[in-house]
Design an enzyme around this catalytic site. Sequence first.
Site, PDB file in Angstrom:
ATOM      1  N   ARG A 223       0.855  -1.198   0.000  1.00 48.10           N
ATOM      2  CA  ARG A 223       0.000   0.000   0.000  1.00 48.10           C
ATOM      3  C   ARG A 223       0.885   1.239   0.000  1.00 48.10           C
ATOM      4  O   ARG A 223       0.625   2.214  -0.669  1.00 48.10           O
ATOM      5  CB  ARG A 223      -0.933  -0.022   1.195  1.00 48.10           C
ATOM      6  CG  ARG A 223      -2.205  -0.840   0.977  1.00 48.10           C
ATOM      7  CD  ARG A 223      -1.944  -2.298   0.561  1.00 48.10           C
ATOM      8  NE  ARG A 223      -3.139  -3.085   0.471  1.00 48.10           N
ATOM      9  CZ  ARG A 223      -3.669  -3.778   1.481  1.00 48.10           C
ATOM     10  NH1 ARG A 223      -3.064  -3.807   2.654  1.00 48.10           N
ATOM     11  NH2 ARG A 223      -4.767  -4.463   1.316  1.00 48.10           N
TER      12      ARG A 223
ATOM     13  N   ASP B  43      -0.005  -7.485  -3.388  1.00 48.77           N
ATOM     14  CA  ASP B  43      -1.401  -7.173  -3.071  1.00 48.77           C
ATOM     15  C   ASP B  43      -2.017  -6.480  -4.286  1.00 48.77           C
ATOM     16  O   ASP B  43      -1.362  -6.367  -5.328  1.00 48.77           O
ATOM     17  CB  ASP B  43      -1.479  -6.290  -1.810  1.00 48.77           C
ATOM     18  CG  ASP B  43      -2.741  -6.555  -0.991  1.00 48.77           C
ATOM     19  OD1 ASP B  43      -3.840  -6.460  -1.566  1.00 48.77           O
ATOM     20  OD2 ASP B  43      -2.628  -6.874   0.210  1.00 48.77           O
TER      21      ASP B  43
ATOM     22  N   HIS C  67      -6.662 -10.528  -3.544  1.00 53.97           N
ATOM     23  CA  HIS C  67      -5.675  -9.434  -3.466  1.00 53.97           C
ATOM     24  C   HIS C  67      -4.633  -9.571  -4.576  1.00 53.97           C
ATOM     25  O   HIS C  67      -3.432  -9.482  -4.346  1.00 53.97           O
ATOM     26  CB  HIS C  67      -4.990  -9.433  -2.093  1.00 53.97           C
ATOM     27  CG  HIS C  67      -5.882  -8.922  -0.987  1.00 53.97           C
ATOM     28  ND1 HIS C  67      -6.307  -7.616  -0.921  1.00 53.97           N
ATOM     29  CD2 HIS C  67      -6.420  -9.535   0.102  1.00 53.97           C
ATOM     30  CE1 HIS C  67      -7.065  -7.443   0.161  1.00 53.97           C
ATOM     31  NE2 HIS C  67      -7.158  -8.597   0.793  1.00 53.97           N
TER      32      HIS C  67
ATOM     33  N   GLU D 251      -9.743 -12.690   2.324  1.00 53.09           N
ATOM     34  CA  GLU D 251     -10.642 -11.783   1.603  1.00 53.09           C
ATOM     35  C   GLU D 251     -10.693 -12.048   0.100  1.00 53.09           C
ATOM     36  O   GLU D 251     -10.385 -11.166  -0.695  1.00 53.09           O
ATOM     37  CB  GLU D 251     -10.209 -10.327   1.848  1.00 53.09           C
ATOM     38  CG  GLU D 251     -10.206  -9.959   3.319  1.00 53.09           C
ATOM     39  CD  GLU D 251      -9.748  -8.525   3.590  1.00 53.09           C
ATOM     40  OE1 GLU D 251     -10.349  -7.884   4.450  1.00 53.09           O
ATOM     41  OE2 GLU D 251      -8.791  -8.053   2.964  1.00 53.09           O
TER      42      GLU D 251
ATOM     43  N   TRP E  42      -6.586 -13.711  12.270  1.00 56.29           N
ATOM     44  CA  TRP E  42      -6.615 -12.246  12.311  1.00 56.29           C
ATOM     45  C   TRP E  42      -7.997 -11.665  12.558  1.00 56.29           C
ATOM     46  O   TRP E  42      -8.134 -10.630  13.195  1.00 56.29           O
ATOM     47  CB  TRP E  42      -6.025 -11.650  11.034  1.00 56.29           C
ATOM     48  CG  TRP E  42      -6.871 -11.778   9.799  1.00 56.29           C
ATOM     49  CD1 TRP E  42      -6.996 -12.885   9.013  1.00 56.29           C
ATOM     50  CD2 TRP E  42      -7.700 -10.776   9.213  1.00 56.29           C
ATOM     51  NE1 TRP E  42      -7.845 -12.619   7.964  1.00 56.29           N
ATOM     52  CE2 TRP E  42      -8.297 -11.330   8.061  1.00 56.29           C
ATOM     53  CE3 TRP E  42      -8.004  -9.457   9.551  1.00 56.29           C
ATOM     54  CZ2 TRP E  42      -9.182 -10.621   7.244  1.00 56.29           C
ATOM     55  CZ3 TRP E  42      -8.881  -8.741   8.729  1.00 56.29           C
ATOM     56  CH2 TRP E  42      -9.460  -9.320   7.591  1.00 56.29           C
TER      57      TRP E  42
ATOM     58  N   TRP F 212      -0.276  -2.730   8.549  1.00 57.66           N
ATOM     59  CA  TRP F 212      -0.801  -2.494   7.198  1.00 57.66           C
ATOM     60  C   TRP F 212      -0.607  -1.030   6.864  1.00 57.66           C
ATOM     61  O   TRP F 212      -0.788  -0.159   7.720  1.00 57.66           O
ATOM     62  CB  TRP F 212      -2.281  -2.871   7.138  1.00 57.66           C
ATOM     63  CG  TRP F 212      -2.504  -4.334   7.414  1.00 57.66           C
ATOM     64  CD1 TRP F 212      -2.926  -4.882   8.586  1.00 57.66           C
ATOM     65  CD2 TRP F 212      -2.276  -5.411   6.511  1.00 57.66           C
ATOM     66  NE1 TRP F 212      -2.989  -6.247   8.459  1.00 57.66           N
ATOM     67  CE2 TRP F 212      -2.599  -6.596   7.197  1.00 57.66           C
ATOM     68  CE3 TRP F 212      -1.846  -5.491   5.190  1.00 57.66           C
ATOM     69  CZ2 TRP F 212      -2.500  -7.855   6.610  1.00 57.66           C
ATOM     70  CZ3 TRP F 212      -1.748  -6.744   4.595  1.00 57.66           C
ATOM     71  CH2 TRP F 212      -2.078  -7.912   5.301  1.00 57.66           C
TER      72      TRP F 212
HETATM   73  C1  TNX Z   1      -7.484  -6.590   6.361  1.00 65.32           C
HETATM   74  S1  TNX Z   1      -5.592  -8.558   7.732  1.00 65.32           S
HETATM   75  C2  TNX Z   1      -6.547  -7.076   5.472  1.00 65.32           C
HETATM   76  C3  TNX Z   1      -5.597  -6.160   4.829  1.00 65.32           C
HETATM   77  C4  TNX Z   1      -5.843  -4.738   5.242  1.00 65.32           C
HETATM   78  C5  TNX Z   1      -6.129  -4.699   6.738  1.00 65.32           C
HETATM   79  C6  TNX Z   1      -6.257  -3.348   7.327  1.00 65.32           C
HETATM   80  C7  TNX Z   1      -5.818  -9.155   6.320  1.00 65.32           C
HETATM   81  C8  TNX Z   1      -5.487 -10.545   6.169  1.00 65.32           C
HETATM   82  N1  TNX Z   1      -6.342  -8.411   5.300  1.00 65.32           N
HETATM   83  O1  TNX Z   1      -5.644  -6.323   3.433  1.00 65.32           O
HETATM   84  O2  TNX Z   1      -4.724  -3.980   4.938  1.00 65.32           O
HETATM   85  O3  TNX Z   1      -7.334  -5.398   6.951  1.00 65.32           O
HETATM   86  O4  TNX Z   1      -6.332  -3.407   8.737  1.00 65.32           O
END
Ligand code: TNX
Length: 746
Positions: free
Chosen positions: A152, A181, A252, A315, A381, A456
């Site tokens: 980022r 990402d 991602h 995600e 997480w 992050w």
């Molecule tokens: C979730 S933690 C994400 C990241 C983001 C973060 C921001 C995770 C496995 N994925 O892509 O940067 O939240 O807190």
Amino acid sequence: MRNLFLLLLSTVFLTALNAQNQLIPQPKKLELKQGEFVIPETLLISKSLPQHESNYLINRLKGKFDIEISKNNLAEIRKIYIEKVHPDEWYSISVEEKGIYIRFSTNTGYFRALQTLAQLFEEHQHDRKIPAMLIVDEPQFKWRGMHLDVVRHFFNKEEVKRYLDYLAMYKINTFHWHLTDDQGWRIEIKKYPKLTEIGSKRKESMIGPYGDNRFDGVPYGGFYTQEEIKEVIEYAKKLHITIVPEIEMPGHALAALSAYPELACTPGPFEAATKWGVFDDVFCPKEETFEFLENVLDEVIALFPSEYIHIGGDECPKVRWKECAHCQELIKTENLGDEEGLQSYFIKRIEKYVNSKGRKIIGWNEILEGGLAPNAAVMSWTGEEGGIEAAKTGHYAVMTPGAYCYFDHYQGDPQNEPLAFGGYTPLDKIYSYHPIPEELNAEEGKYILGVQANLWAEYILDFKQVEYMLFPRLMALAEVGWGTNDPKNYLAFEKKAVDHFKYLDEMGVNYSKSIFNPSGKVIRSGNGIAYELYMSKDVHNIRYTTDGSEPTINSETYQSPIRVDRPMTIRAAYFENGELKSAITHQRLNVSKSTGKAIELVNQPASNYSFGGELTLVDGIEGDPKVLGKTWLGFSGTDVIATIDLGERTEFSKLYFNSLNNKGSWIHLAGGAKILISDDGVNFKEIGEIGKQKIEEMNGRVEINFVPAQSARYLKVEIYNAGIIPDGNPGAGHAAWLFVDEIGLK
Ligand code: TNX
């Protein structure tokens, strides 16, 4: 005379205690002994000690102490003997009048010992005497990780090395390097040059809060060549830190797809993302994608010697897979059931490949969806559940729950902090964490490899800010991972951390001083509210005003919660010896007819978004879009159904509330609301309603006027959740969050 003796005795005792109080992480066992070691002008380290590591100490203390490796065997710092029986990181240090004796099994143990020694020397830089003591030490957890997102925002190899220096100082042994990402691909892969030629660049970047949807118009990019990666790995090795690289899949993946669109389910073209969040275009599970990923992993594995390779897994929206004929066919022929099964198939295939190269995979807890790959470890997480499930089924897990371990969250009151992701994770919060959840028995607990904090970088623009978000929270993480944190004695830890600030100053580290800022919270008082100021230091050193002026040493001294019976702004600051030591914090309190009244909720907010409980909705403080964790109540998938007891029949002509719009964090505006009143608290009658469209027009700042005015004792406010997140949004297919605050009445 006797008193004098006692006084002397207690001073001796106190000096002895004070003399040794700055070690972070706190060692497992430390016994002070009689006597002390006087640090000579030039200190010799035995040449039989591992020299690379000894050189580290010499450099670390350069300018403060003159240390040399001895030419013969005469030396003050000596190895006793090497006991192979102990775990790698085990060491002991015996400080005696004659010298300092170190034991260890491996060079790593020696290196950890040197960190302790460096801190002892720094603490005694001025008196040049180290009290005699015996330290016998080893960590509770073998994974003590710190992560850095270089996608980022990009941090160059020198900055990454500096980061590694910081980790080493606090005995963190694992660096999780988030290299790919949606917004950029940051590692050179020789076989696929376009990954960096095209994929490392984005057209522009989002600036400011996500909800503003603003962009800077400036192209952004950066990547590491393989030579640079090797250099960093070498550097980490000298610090006895393992680097775990992360290559994100199947989600991602936009940056990779921008370079190789044929790996997606649809033809593209794609561009590296310019905003933050989650994107629908992901790797398509076709043969050529697996071939590509295996080739990428080959190069990654050749570079990084780590036992684990992080394959992301978080995600991953399933929208494209749902519409892709190949994916649907694969679900059928492989009997995968649905898209979650397909995600599981994806990860299992990759795992098999990585295993065939003699390595293991670790992934974010979503890799549990649809069934976990046989040897995979889980990085938990979204909470602790993923780690618990993994441990209960015999898989290793690293705990990194957002509420404790996300260093991209605020560490102080957001009004005094630079823009951050959201959330609220102050120093005492991370310090209070225990990585083994109570749900696990002793046997299962062994599967918890350890703990990690994540940084992050969406809102972290440069390395100075990396330092700011890292320190002092890194110190708390260090004790959590070492297993010597003692949350009951948080203040003693905080004092140590503040003592370390002077070393950070010497190194020019831009650490956060947020712990000096007083925080405040609203509490109930009679049938209204009061504002309580709190901080880990003595609250009686706080001065405050309620008339809008800046607090000075002559302002009111804080004694007890301040009664708030009219709209006011409270400004407060912390003073020590007449000197201003903190930022001036301020809080606007808007008292309305509902403020501080009894309120009941049918559905409860999520535990990590209910900082002040249900009172939050009527505490006089408006929800602040900059911070999700403190001023709002957050509901995952459920509605707000609040009943407010006004105490007596009350006339009102306006009701207002806020609903937050932050789609990047899966928070959607309310889908509608209804207002009902009652005089007995049992039979309610509807007096107003507002639809989704109107709420959108008002961008969540909802106001409903009543002409003529209404009057009632009980008020029921129903605010509806937007439901399932529609396609094309981050988190599509999941339940939306509803964030509501401040139900006011005029
Ligand atoms: C979730 S933690 C994400 C990241 C983001 C973060 C921001 C995770 C496995 N994925 O892509 O940067 O939240 O807190």
